[in-house]
Design an enzyme around this catalytic site. Structure first.
Site, PDB file in Angstrom:
ATOM      1  N   SER A 300       0.825  -1.159  -0.074  1.00 17.35           N
ATOM      2  CA  SER A 300      -0.127  -0.183  -0.013  1.00 17.35           C
ATOM      3  C   SER A 300       0.752   1.260  -0.091  1.00 17.35           C
ATOM      4  O   SER A 300       1.618   1.707  -1.001  1.00 17.35           O
ATOM      5  CB  SER A 300      -0.868  -0.164   1.407  1.00 17.35           C
ATOM      6  N   ASP A 311       9.677   5.297 -10.439  1.00 14.85           N
ATOM      7  CA  ASP A 311       9.364   5.696 -11.663  1.00 14.85           C
ATOM      8  C   ASP A 311       9.851   7.119 -11.957  1.00 14.85           C
ATOM      9  O   ASP A 311       9.728   7.568 -13.239  1.00 14.85           O
ATOM     10  CB  ASP A 311       7.896   5.908 -11.559  1.00 14.85           C
ATOM     11  N   LYS A 325      -0.729  -4.296  -3.341  1.00 17.49           N
ATOM     12  CA  LYS A 325      -1.936  -3.728  -3.031  1.00 17.49           C
ATOM     13  C   LYS A 325      -1.808  -2.148  -3.782  1.00 17.49           C
ATOM     14  O   LYS A 325      -1.107  -1.219  -3.306  1.00 17.49           O
ATOM     15  CB  LYS A 325      -2.028  -3.470  -1.703  1.00 17.49           C
TER      16      LYS A 325
END
Length: 541
Positions: A300, A311, A325
């Site tokens: 999470s 990224d 998740k």
């Protein structure tokens, strides 16, 4: 009558569930609360059924439990992370996510038949009142707390109260062989989400976060400030075993490492509405090396931070593939003290990845598929991680990343052997902590001559203490090749002594000396340093 009852109750439950699922499918969470909970025939039908059971059914039935079962069954048809929180659990859940509670500020064991203080929280109510490690709490406001087995929740309930209220304790101090009367004024006691922080090297700090609660960002900033004062120019952010928490806190923490206007994540709800979160000017650790540690139990909010940095080509993600998740829940009050955490959107990393694992085959398959990671070899080899080309993404820096089931680290570190993991499991199950507590109880003055630094640098667990621990574990029917794991066991014994005598920070520092992921970080950092040195020489030439 009993046989008839056995057939009727399942029928009632099935009917209530069917009605509940129908109603659940009609809820629209963009509606106002007034519209959401307004009267209509479908809700009336469910209310009438419960009333009929309450007033007309032949046997007494706990309709609250029927409703709880119904709610759980409804949510069980959705996704694995939409959950019901009963009224009985709400206080504990709320305190855990808020990051504090009102109490007297001790950690304790029920030792034999008496509450015995392991340690007091520094500057907490008990610490200020003079209570010490090893003290036995015999009586609290005339309630006898010894001589019988008392559940932990009953003890906690007795010692908790409203802020500013006083509790009169009768305490036996074994070291002085005397009984004391101590009055403690209840106050807010922090539930720390930053487990520990310390300097890993002369210029690299380390911070371990166990969840993302309301207090986490403030705790993190405080730890980071102290580490920077000690010379930290690099950081290890340890998110191993961190199951997540508040989305907004994860965003604020990711912002610390990202330049202005960098995308942190975006969410999308059932209507396709997209909401983006961007970094601001507030970051305190931008343009500095950061290593994020993750493992198979990082989920999470932990994955949001790892994904945002990966990224954006910031830092290095080290460890093993995270849980996977990618759903966002919102907690909604059900009006009777209970609540539901309902999935309201999905989140995506800056490149557009969803890292949520599939749950189309149901909850059981969802968690069994997770356990498959242990059996298919991906815990020991990165080459065993299954990825799909259709879920391939590319970062601005040209790095290939994948969606569809967790964050795959930039640098893989395999799980330890079964024996090594068993030692860590024993630590998690408090075998070491309990043994050390009983060891200290024999004579709490034996380490009094050691300062914190002397303990860290000079103290060694001897073979006598090691053998005593082996016997302690064998008495609890645990089988292990203890001598193969002697160094690790001695480290954990020393770390647990440090925690009970000094602080969690010192304990973490000792455990970190033989931590495979931290060893990998040091290796990576040295490689970068060596490359920089070579580059500088070439430029000089």
């Amino acid at each position: 009558m009993k046989k008839k009852y056995q057939y009727i109750v399942p029928t009632l439950l099935a009917f209530v569930l069917a009605v509940g699922i129908f109603i659940g499918g009609k809820l629209h969470f963009d509606d106002s609360p007034e519209k959401l909970f307004s009267t209509n025939s479908k809700k009336d039908k469910l209310n009438r059924l419960i009333d009929y059971i309450d007033y007309e059914y032949v046997d007494d039935i706990d309709t609250d439990s029927i409703v709880d079962v119904t709610v759980n069954n409804i949510l069980g048809k959705l996704d694995p992370h939409s959950v019901y929180i009963p009224r009985s659990e709400m206080e504990e859940v709320s305190e855990n996510m808020k990051g504090d509670f009102v109490g007297i500020g001790i950690s304790f064991y029920m030792y034999r038949d008496t509450i015995t203080v392991i340690r007091t929280i520094k500057n907490g109510p008990s610490h200020k009142s003079g209570i010490k490690a090893g003290d036995r709490i015999l009586i609290a406001d005339k309630d006898t707390l010894f001589g019988r087995r008392i559940a932990n929740n009953e003890i906690v309930s007795t010692l908790k109260g409203k802020i500013g209220t006083k509790v009169d304790l009768k305490v036996f101090r074994k070291s002085d062989n005397r009984t004391l009367d101590v009055t403690v004024t209840r106050d807010r006691v922090p539930i720390r989400s930053v487990d520990s922080y310390y300097m890993l090297t002369s210029d690299m700090g380390y911070i371990k976060i166990n969840r993302f609660a309301e207090s986490t960002f403030g705790e993190f900033k405080d730890a980071l400030r102290k580490l920077k004062l000690r010379g930290a120019e690099k950081l290890v952010l340890d998110l191993r075993d961190n199951p997540g928490g508040y989305l907004g806190i994860a965003e604020k923490l990711a912002d610390e490492f990202l330049e202005d206007d960098k995308l942190i994540l975006f969410t999308k709800n059932k209507k396709g509405r997209v909401k983006k979160a961007f970094a601001t000017k507030k970051g305190d650790f931008e343009d500095k090396p950061v290593y994020v540690l993750i493992n198979e139990r990082s989920a999470s909010a932990s994955e949001i931070i790892a994904g945002a940095l990966q990224d954006n080509d910031i830092g290095t993600i080290v460890g093993r593939r995270s849980f996977g998740k990618g759903l966002v829940q919102r907690e909604m009050d059900l009006g009777d003290g209970s609540a539901v955490r309902l999935t309201v959107s999905r989140y995506y990393t800056p490149t557009g990845r969803s890292i949520q694992r599939s749950y189309k085959k149901g909850h059981r398959d969802y968690y069994q598929t997770f356990m498959e990671r242990y059996r298919n070899g991906e815990m020991v080899s990165v080459d065993s991680i299954k990825v799909a080309d259709s879920l391939k993404f590319v970062t601005p820096g040209g790095k290939i990343v994948y969606g569809g089931g967790g964050i795959i680290p930039d640098v893989f570190v395999p799980i330890g052997t079964n024996e090594e993991e068993a030692v860590e499991s024993m630590d998690g199950a408090e075998f070491f902590s309990r043994f050390v507590f009983e060891h200290l109880e024999q004579d709490r003055t034996r380490y009094s001559y050691l300062s914190k630094n002397e303990f860290l640098d000079d103290f060694r667990v001897d073979d006598i203490l090691f053998d005593e621990f082996i016997q302690f574990v064998l008495n609890r029917k645990i089988s292990l090749d203890f001598y193969e794991q002697e160094d690790k066991i001695k480290d954990f014994l020393k770390a647990n002594i440090a925690e009970q005598l000094f602080s969690p920070n010192l304990s973490a520092q000792i455990k970190g000396e033989h931590d495979a992921m931290l060893d990998k970080v040091k290796e990576l950092d040295q490689d970068i340093f060596n490359q920089a040195e070579v580059g500088a020489i070439k430029l000089k030439d």
